[in-house]
Design an enzyme around this catalytic site. Structure first.
Site, PDB file in Angstrom:
ATOM      1  N   THR A   9      46.048  13.340 -26.587  1.00 34.45           N
ATOM      2  CA  THR A   9      46.727  13.389 -25.309  1.00 34.45           C
ATOM      3  C   THR A   9      45.861  12.608 -24.364  1.00 34.45           C
ATOM      4  O   THR A   9      44.649  12.567 -24.517  1.00 34.45           O
ATOM      5  CB  THR A   9      46.837  14.820 -24.759  1.00 34.45           C
TER       6      THR A   9
ATOM      7  N   GLY B 294      47.375   3.856 -23.790  1.00 33.11           N
ATOM      8  CA  GLY B 294      48.296   3.929 -24.920  1.00 33.11           C
ATOM      9  C   GLY B 294      48.208   2.727 -25.840  1.00 33.11           C
ATOM     10  O   GLY B 294      48.495   2.827 -27.041  1.00 33.11           O
TER      11      GLY B 294
ATOM     12  N   THR C  66      47.416   8.256 -28.349  1.00 28.47           N
ATOM     13  CA  THR C  66      48.095   8.164 -27.055  1.00 28.47           C
ATOM     14  C   THR C  66      49.215   7.143 -27.185  1.00 28.47           C
ATOM     15  O   THR C  66      49.030   6.103 -27.794  1.00 28.47           O
ATOM     16  CB  THR C  66      47.093   7.709 -25.963  1.00 28.47           C
TER      17      THR C  66
END
Length: 184
Positions: free
Chosen positions: A7, A162, A168
């Site tokens: 996360t 990301g 992510t």
């Protein structure tokens, strides 16, 4: 048994606006279980933002406990955070919870941990999770070198994280205070 990973949560404050965002990926071992999880929410009548990194069930337990502290202390973010941290550290069941919370209102950004830490950032941003260092670096660069508002810094920094962190993704949720018309 393998554990849930990953996360990235980032909070940024600029010029009266605070934005808190997170990616949507939930990973078990080397497998992506879900790509559109929502790890950011509004608490205390929409006046507080909170995001989590870590075990999902643990985070929901902590959200409930934190919201109870906010109600008890009339929305005082720092006091509620300290009281939750004390409870989290001293309660035998809570002590086993594996999550980090990032909480924010327009005045404060705080990270809470199970070891009793309540951390206020040195700069106007705070990041946690597997992609946290990438989001923090990108966010800080954008904060220092652009005039972008907090929500756009949060969105862009999480997208960069990301692209770098395998835990992510780019399914980003951003919440802001005060609310903006167009949410990401």
């Amino acid at each position: 048994m393998e554990t849930l990973h990953g996360t990235t949560i980032l909070a940024v404050r600029r010029e009266g606006q605070v934005a808190l965002g997170g990616d949507g990926q939930v990973t078990l071992g080397h497998t992506v279980l879900k790509g559109n999880a929502r790890k950011v929410r509004r608490l205390y009548h929409g006046r507080v933002l909170a995001g989590f990194a870590g075990a999902t069930a643990d985070a929901f337990t902590l959200f409930e406990r934190f919201e109870a502290q906010l109600e008890k202390h009339h929305g005082q973010l720092a006091r509620s955070a300290v009281e939750l941290a004390k409870e989290w550290r001293s309660d035998r069941v809570l002590r086993r919870l594996e999550a980090l919370l990032v909480v924010a209102n327009t005045e404060s950004l705080l990270t809470l941990s199970g070891t009793g830490d309540v951390i206020e950032p040195e700069h106007d941003l705070m990041a946690v999770g597997s992609g946290g260092p990438y989001a923090q670096a990108a966010g800080r660069a954008l904060l220092e070198s652009t005039d972008l508002p907090a929500d756009q810094i949060t969105q862009r920094a999480l997208e960069i994280a990301g692209d770098i962190c395998v835990y992510t993704n780019r399914h980003i949720t951003v919440e802001t205070l005060p609310e903006t018309r167009e949410e990401s």
